[in-house]
Motif scaffolding. Structure first.
Motif, PDB file in Angstrom:
ATOM      1  N   ILE A 108      -7.465   8.441 -35.131  1.00  0.00           N
ATOM      2  CA  ILE A 108      -6.255   8.724 -35.900  1.00  0.00           C
ATOM      3  C   ILE A 108      -5.773   7.417 -36.517  1.00  0.00           C
ATOM      4  O   ILE A 108      -5.577   6.425 -35.812  1.00  0.00           O
ATOM      5  CB  ILE A 108      -5.154   9.331 -35.018  1.00  0.00           C
ATOM      6  CG1 ILE A 108      -5.669  10.647 -34.409  1.00  0.00           C
ATOM      7  CG2 ILE A 108      -3.882   9.575 -35.831  1.00  0.00           C
ATOM      8  CD1 ILE A 108      -4.650  11.358 -33.553  1.00  0.00           C
ATOM      9  N   ARG A 109      -5.667   7.392 -37.814  1.00  0.00           N
ATOM     10  CA  ARG A 109      -5.196   6.176 -38.496  1.00  0.00           C
ATOM     11  C   ARG A 109      -3.769   6.391 -38.978  1.00  0.00           C
ATOM     12  O   ARG A 109      -3.470   7.408 -39.601  1.00  0.00           O
ATOM     13  CB  ARG A 109      -6.097   5.847 -39.697  1.00  0.00           C
ATOM     14  CG  ARG A 109      -7.480   5.473 -39.222  1.00  0.00           C
ATOM     15  CD  ARG A 109      -8.375   5.117 -40.360  1.00  0.00           C
ATOM     16  NE  ARG A 109      -9.744   5.010 -39.847  1.00  0.00           N
ATOM     17  CZ  ARG A 109     -10.811   5.220 -40.593  1.00  0.00           C
ATOM     18  NH1 ARG A 109     -10.680   5.545 -41.871  1.00  0.00           N
ATOM     19  NH2 ARG A 109     -12.015   5.090 -40.068  1.00  0.00           N
ATOM     20  N   ASN A 110      -2.971   5.444 -38.657  1.00  0.00           N
ATOM     21  CA  ASN A 110      -1.554   5.543 -38.997  1.00  0.00           C
ATOM     22  C   ASN A 110      -1.300   4.837 -40.329  1.00  0.00           C
ATOM     23  O   ASN A 110      -1.276   3.620 -40.408  1.00  0.00           O
ATOM     24  CB  ASN A 110      -0.739   4.903 -37.876  1.00  0.00           C
ATOM     25  CG  ASN A 110       0.744   5.160 -38.045  1.00  0.00           C
ATOM     26  OD1 ASN A 110       1.199   5.430 -39.160  1.00  0.00           O
ATOM     27  ND2 ASN A 110       1.464   5.079 -36.956  1.00  0.00           N
ATOM     28  N   LEU A 111      -1.159   5.642 -41.369  1.00  0.00           N
ATOM     29  CA  LEU A 111      -0.952   5.035 -42.696  1.00  0.00           C
ATOM     30  C   LEU A 111       0.448   4.471 -42.856  1.00  0.00           C
ATOM     31  O   LEU A 111       0.686   3.586 -43.666  1.00  0.00           O
ATOM     32  CB  LEU A 111      -1.228   6.050 -43.803  1.00  0.00           C
ATOM     33  CG  LEU A 111      -2.686   6.484 -43.920  1.00  0.00           C
ATOM     34  CD1 LEU A 111      -2.894   7.272 -45.184  1.00  0.00           C
ATOM     35  CD2 LEU A 111      -3.621   5.305 -43.868  1.00  0.00           C
ATOM     36  N   ALA A 112       1.381   4.993 -42.042  1.00  0.00           N
ATOM     37  CA  ALA A 112       2.739   4.440 -42.085  1.00  0.00           C
ATOM     38  C   ALA A 112       2.688   2.967 -41.709  1.00  0.00           C
ATOM     39  O   ALA A 112       3.362   2.127 -42.303  1.00  0.00           O
ATOM     40  CB  ALA A 112       3.644   5.213 -41.135  1.00  0.00           C
ATOM     41  N   GLU A 113       1.853   2.663 -40.699  1.00  0.00           N
ATOM     42  CA  GLU A 113       1.699   1.265 -40.297  1.00  0.00           C
ATOM     43  C   GLU A 113       1.118   0.442 -41.427  1.00  0.00           C
ATOM     44  O   GLU A 113       1.537  -0.680 -41.685  1.00  0.00           O
ATOM     45  CB  GLU A 113       0.787   1.159 -39.073  1.00  0.00           C
ATOM     46  CG  GLU A 113       1.553   1.254 -37.770  1.00  0.00           C
ATOM     47  CD  GLU A 113       0.615   1.383 -36.579  1.00  0.00           C
ATOM     48  OE1 GLU A 113      -0.582   1.019 -36.710  1.00  0.00           O
ATOM     49  OE2 GLU A 113       1.078   1.844 -35.526  1.00  0.00           O
ATOM     50  N   MET A 114       0.138   1.058 -42.097  1.00  0.00           N
ATOM     51  CA  MET A 114      -0.476   0.359 -43.237  1.00  0.00           C
ATOM     52  C   MET A 114       0.554   0.057 -44.312  1.00  0.00           C
ATOM     53  O   MET A 114       0.577  -1.028 -44.892  1.00  0.00           O
ATOM     54  CB  MET A 114      -1.572   1.222 -43.858  1.00  0.00           C
ATOM     55  CG  MET A 114      -2.960   0.859 -43.430  1.00  0.00           C
ATOM     56  SD  MET A 114      -4.121   2.029 -44.133  1.00  0.00           S
ATOM     57  CE  MET A 114      -3.829   1.869 -45.879  1.00  0.00           C
ATOM     58  N   GLN A 115       1.406   1.059 -44.536  1.00  0.00           N
ATOM     59  CA  GLN A 115       2.437   0.862 -45.564  1.00  0.00           C
ATOM     60  C   GLN A 115       3.356  -0.287 -45.200  1.00  0.00           C
ATOM     61  O   GLN A 115       3.678  -1.143 -46.019  1.00  0.00           O
ATOM     62  CB  GLN A 115       3.265   2.138 -45.745  1.00  0.00           C
ATOM     63  CG  GLN A 115       2.454   3.269 -46.341  1.00  0.00           C
ATOM     64  CD  GLN A 115       3.229   4.571 -46.343  1.00  0.00           C
ATOM     65  OE1 GLN A 115       4.334   4.651 -45.845  1.00  0.00           O
ATOM     66  NE2 GLN A 115       2.630   5.598 -46.915  1.00  0.00           N
ATOM     67  N   ASN A 116       3.768  -0.302 -43.915  1.00  0.00           N
ATOM     68  CA  ASN A 116       4.658  -1.387 -43.484  1.00  0.00           C
ATOM     69  C   ASN A 116       3.958  -2.730 -43.607  1.00  0.00           C
ATOM     70  O   ASN A 116       4.564  -3.727 -44.015  1.00  0.00           O
ATOM     71  CB  ASN A 116       5.092  -1.167 -42.032  1.00  0.00           C
ATOM     72  CG  ASN A 116       6.080  -0.031 -41.924  1.00  0.00           C
ATOM     73  OD1 ASN A 116       6.719   0.322 -42.923  1.00  0.00           O
ATOM     74  ND2 ASN A 116       6.179   0.564 -40.752  1.00  0.00           N
ATOM     75  N   ALA A 117       2.683  -2.752 -43.227  1.00  0.00           N
ATOM     76  CA  ALA A 117       1.926  -4.004 -43.298  1.00  0.00           C
ATOM     77  C   ALA A 117       1.867  -4.494 -44.737  1.00  0.00           C
ATOM     78  O   ALA A 117       2.063  -5.676 -45.019  1.00  0.00           O
ATOM     79  CB  ALA A 117       0.527  -3.797 -42.732  1.00  0.00           C
ATOM     80  N   ALA A 118       1.625  -3.542 -45.648  1.00  0.00           N
ATOM     81  CA  ALA A 118       1.534  -3.931 -47.066  1.00  0.00           C
ATOM     82  C   ALA A 118       2.862  -4.493 -47.548  1.00  0.00           C
ATOM     83  O   ALA A 118       2.929  -5.504 -48.249  1.00  0.00           O
ATOM     84  CB  ALA A 118       1.144  -2.717 -47.905  1.00  0.00           C
ATOM     85  N   LYS A 119       3.957  -3.845 -47.110  1.00  0.00           N
ATOM     86  CA  LYS A 119       5.283  -4.311 -47.517  1.00  0.00           C
ATOM     87  C   LYS A 119       5.541  -5.703 -46.956  1.00  0.00           C
ATOM     88  O   LYS A 119       6.022  -6.598 -47.627  1.00  0.00           O
ATOM     89  CB  LYS A 119       6.333  -3.319 -46.991  1.00  0.00           C
ATOM     90  CG  LYS A 119       7.614  -3.338 -47.795  1.00  0.00           C
ATOM     91  CD  LYS A 119       8.588  -2.294 -47.299  1.00  0.00           C
ATOM     92  CE  LYS A 119       8.446  -0.973 -48.035  1.00  0.00           C
ATOM     93  NZ  LYS A 119       9.332   0.058 -47.497  1.00  0.00           N
ATOM     94  N   GLU A 120       5.146  -5.884 -45.679  1.00  0.00           N
ATOM     95  CA  GLU A 120       5.330  -7.187 -45.063  1.00  0.00           C
ATOM     96  C   GLU A 120       4.506  -8.253 -45.764  1.00  0.00           C
ATOM     97  O   GLU A 120       4.945  -9.392 -45.921  1.00  0.00           O
ATOM     98  CB  GLU A 120       4.946  -7.129 -43.585  1.00  0.00           C
ATOM     99  CG  GLU A 120       6.169  -7.165 -42.676  1.00  0.00           C
ATOM    100  CD  GLU A 120       5.817  -6.767 -41.261  1.00  0.00           C
ATOM    101  OE1 GLU A 120       4.823  -7.300 -40.744  1.00  0.00           O
ATOM    102  OE2 GLU A 120       6.533  -5.925 -40.702  1.00  0.00           O
ATOM    103  N   ASN A 121       3.298  -7.860 -46.174  1.00  0.00           N
ATOM    104  CA  ASN A 121       2.437  -8.809 -46.899  1.00  0.00           C
ATOM    105  C   ASN A 121       3.124  -9.316 -48.149  1.00  0.00           C
ATOM    106  O   ASN A 121       3.160 -10.514 -48.403  1.00  0.00           O
ATOM    107  CB  ASN A 121       1.125  -8.138 -47.299  1.00  0.00           C
ATOM    108  CG  ASN A 121       0.126  -8.205 -46.161  1.00  0.00           C
ATOM    109  OD1 ASN A 121       0.317  -8.989 -45.232  1.00  0.00           O
ATOM    110  ND2 ASN A 121      -0.910  -7.407 -46.231  1.00  0.00           N
ATOM    111  N   THR A 122       3.664  -8.376 -48.930  1.00  0.00           N
ATOM    112  CA  THR A 122       4.304  -8.813 -50.176  1.00  0.00           C
ATOM    113  C   THR A 122       5.529  -9.654 -49.866  1.00  0.00           C
ATOM    114  O   THR A 122       5.810 -10.618 -50.561  1.00  0.00           O
ATOM    115  CB  THR A 122       4.691  -7.622 -51.074  1.00  0.00           C
ATOM    116  OG1 THR A 122       5.494  -6.748 -50.298  1.00  0.00           O
ATOM    117  CG2 THR A 122       3.474  -6.899 -51.590  1.00  0.00           C
TER     118      THR A 122
END
Lengths: 409, 250
Positions: A266-280
């Protein structure tokens, strides 16, 4: 000496030494330009990421088949066929408190033909829930429902790119028959355009068809295996619950012992979204601190030039003192010069930064966002840098002994 | 625009004025107790060799420096204990300076140079322009308002400096070797301006080492080794007006 008079005096002094004034403010010009441009680029990127995240759907989980190890040979994730429609139905039926919608996805590439136009694109076999999970809307037409899925109906929804390729001239595409591989399909809807995804993929280059139509007719199998499931949790808080509940439900359905490795992921895309936001965010902070450092360097440049200027104009300072200038008048005069230098540099930098971000936007198709508060803050900061940079040289000037200063050659 | 005249009352009054410079561990007594009174309306020339203490004396009288001991009354006000800023105020309002090297701001036109002292007295821009133009008119430079020092001759530059010294209507004009950089004819012209101003009531204190320049004053004070050596009236006073007429005849 009042403010207006000292401003005019400062401007006159700076005009008399144009080249030096220009060099002195260059550091500030570059610093302010860099701040404005980087912040504009960073905020543009953030806005872009936010938009992309929105197009991905909200509170997303992706379920994919896991690897299995048979006789010591492990397969990669997704290589197995151990997720099926019954798993999906079970999740849909039993986990209603945490899961808002769940959609199966089986993809295949297909040549599509209409008249003398043709195109190769991704066909996604899914259900009507897919639109809900991803938060996509239709520009025209209606989605397919359960009946079409059950009957493997020959209907399709086209992405904007596919419409452009197949129907370059025609306005009305609803109801037209296109051929997907060898299967004739009726166009029942057109997706609203979404543009590129965060990894540069054209999200509009896609055809949606009922899951069973793709699996039974295009791929041509009787298997119930689902290659990906996309789940939308009811809320951001429910994402973790959904993940935990789906895990235990699937383990139970797949008869896994407590110690066994799961045969799905199960991949949590919400986490990915947060990570991307944090990256920027991180990138913005990084660029911002580089710009701040260049502002400090710019201030040092001004301080340097002001020190030289005070030494060079010692005699002028002596004359001013002889005719009645007090220490604070001289201090104020040189401070004003430094602040004027920094502010003029700041304005030029502002224009430069705005120009650069405009150019970036048009040249590289990179969204930029000029933010007035940031520009105002940068200008204030530049002025403040002028005060800091000018203070020591101005103080030195104000403490000169008029007799010595008058004798200075 | 008349220079304030207060004939009779003392403008400069020093009592046992002492100035000691400290250079490292060594103390140098530049002025060893000078008492001198200059009445309003006087025109005095201060003479002496270099190192005689006349420059130190002039710096003290000009409120550019503070005495080590002794008192100095300027127009009756004791300025010995004033702070740097207070001295600057006194300079700006009561004293006009004319220097040997003119000391005009370079690349700045005559009008702006003459406006300079008024900048520090909070005088409105329009009044500044008008008064500066009038002062330049008075020294015969009404047609040179927008010339920079580089575009003016030495004599003209010194006239600008005189206009600048007058523009705040001081009670005392201090001229430190004002003809040192000028040829003899221009020197006589400049001395003529001082004589004219003095006739209108302005107190003038002039430092020079040239006897024939000093003879334009009414009184000569000679310094030596930090002390007052001689204080005498000028017996055969030179008048620029007559000198220039004679020269024209010759």
């Amino acid at each position: 000496m009042n403010l207006l008079a000292s401003l005019r005096t400062a401007l006159r002094a700076l005009r008399k030494n144009k080249l030096r004034s220009l060099l002195a403010m260059l550091g500030i010009v570059i610093a302010v330009g860099a701040v404005v441009a980087t912040v504009a680029i960073g905020q543009g990127a953030q806005a872009k990421v936010a938009a992309q995240m929105a197009s991905l759907g909200s509170n997303l989980l992706m379920i994919v088949p896991g690897s299995i190890a048979a006789h010591g040979v492990a397969t990669g994730a997704g290589a197995t066929q151990n997720l099926n429609r019954e798993d999906l139905t079970a999740i849909e039926r039993e986990l209603t408190t945490s899961v808002a919608a769940i959609a199966p996805i089986n993809r295949t590439g297909a040549q599509v033909v209409y008249g003398d136009q043709n195109w190769f694109t991704q066909v996604q076999g899914t259900t009507a829930a897919y639109l809900q999970v991803r938060g996509w809307a239709l520009a025209q037409g209606e989605p397919f429902g359960r009946e079409e899925d059950a009957a493997a109906a020959k209907v399709c929804i086209l992405g904007k790119t596919v419409v452009d390729k197949l129907f370059p001239d025609e306005e009305h595409v609803l109801g037209e028959q296109i051929r997907v591989k060898h299967v004739p399909c009726k166009v029942i809807g057109v997706l609203a355009a979404k543009g590129q995804s965060s990894w540069g993929q054209d999200q509009d280059d896609v055809i949606l068809m009922p899951w069973s139509t793709v699996v039974r007719r295009l791929v041509g199998t009787q298997s119930d295996a689902v290659s990906t499931m996309m789940v939308s949790a009811r809320s951001p808080e429910a994402v973790d619950d959904a993940q935990r509940e789906i895990t235990s439900l699937l383990r139970q359905r797949h008869h896994l012992s407590e110690t066994a490795e799961p045969d799905f992921q199960i991949r949590n895309l919400a986490e990915m979204q947060n990570a991307a936001k944090e990256n920027t965010n991180t990138i913005a902070i990084l660029l911002g601190s580089v710009a701040l450092i260049s502002l400090i360097v710019g201030a040092i440049g001004i301080a340097n030039v002001m020190l030289v200027s005070v030494t060079e104009r010692t005699r002028e300072i002596g004359i001013r003192m002889a005719v009645g200038a007090r220490g604070r008048d001289v201090l104020f005069q040189f401070l004003t010069e430094a602040v004027v230098l920094a502010s003029v540099g700041g304005v030029i930098g502002l224009l430069l930064g705005a120009g650069i971000s405009r150019w970036m936007a048009s040249r590289f198709d990179w969204p930029t966002l000029l933010s007035p508060p940031v520009m105002a803050a940068t200008m204030l900061l530049a002025g403040f840098a002028g005060v800091v940079a000018g203070f020591y040289p101005a103080l030195r000037a104000s403490r000169l002994d008029p007799i010595e200063a008058l004798r200075f050659e | 625009m008349d220079p304030s005249s207060n004939s009779g009352a003392p403008v400069v009054e020093t009592r046992d004025l002492v100035k000691i410079y400290r250079m490292g561990d060594v103390e140098v007594q530049a002025l060893g107790g000078v008492s001198l009174t200059i009445q309003g309306g006087e025109f005095a020339a201060v003479m002496g060799a270099s190192g005689s203490g006349k420059s130190t004396f002039m710096n003290l009288v000009g409120c550019l420096d503070k005495p080590t001991r002794g008192s100095y009354l300027l127009n009756g006000q004791d300025v010995g204990g004033l702070s740097r800023d207070q001295l600057a105020r006194v300079r700006g309002r009561q004293i006009g300076f004319v220097f040997q090297g003119f000391n005009l701001l370079p690349r700045t036109n005559a009008l702006e140079n003459v406006e300079l002292p008024m900048l520090y007295q909070g005088i409105a821009a329009r009044d500044r322009h008008q008064r500066a133009a009038e002062a330049l008119e008075r020294v015969g430079l009404g047609d040179r308002l927008h010339h920079t020092p580089a575009q003016l001759s030495g004599g003209q530059q010194q006239r600008v400096a005189i206009a600048r010294a007058l523009v705040n209507r001081p009670t005392l004009l201090l001229a430190d070797e004002p003809t040192g950089n000028l040829d003899s004819r221009t020197s006589v012209e400049v001395m003529g301006i001082f004589q004219e101003l003095n006739e209108q009531g302005l107190t003038v204190l002039l430092v020079t080492h040239e006897a024939d320049i000093a003879d334009h004053a009414k009184r000569i004070v000679v310094f030596k080794d930090g002390l007052l050596l001689e204080d005498r009236p000028v017996t055969r006073r030179r008048l620029s007006r007559e000198e220039l007429v004679e020269e024209a005849r010759a």
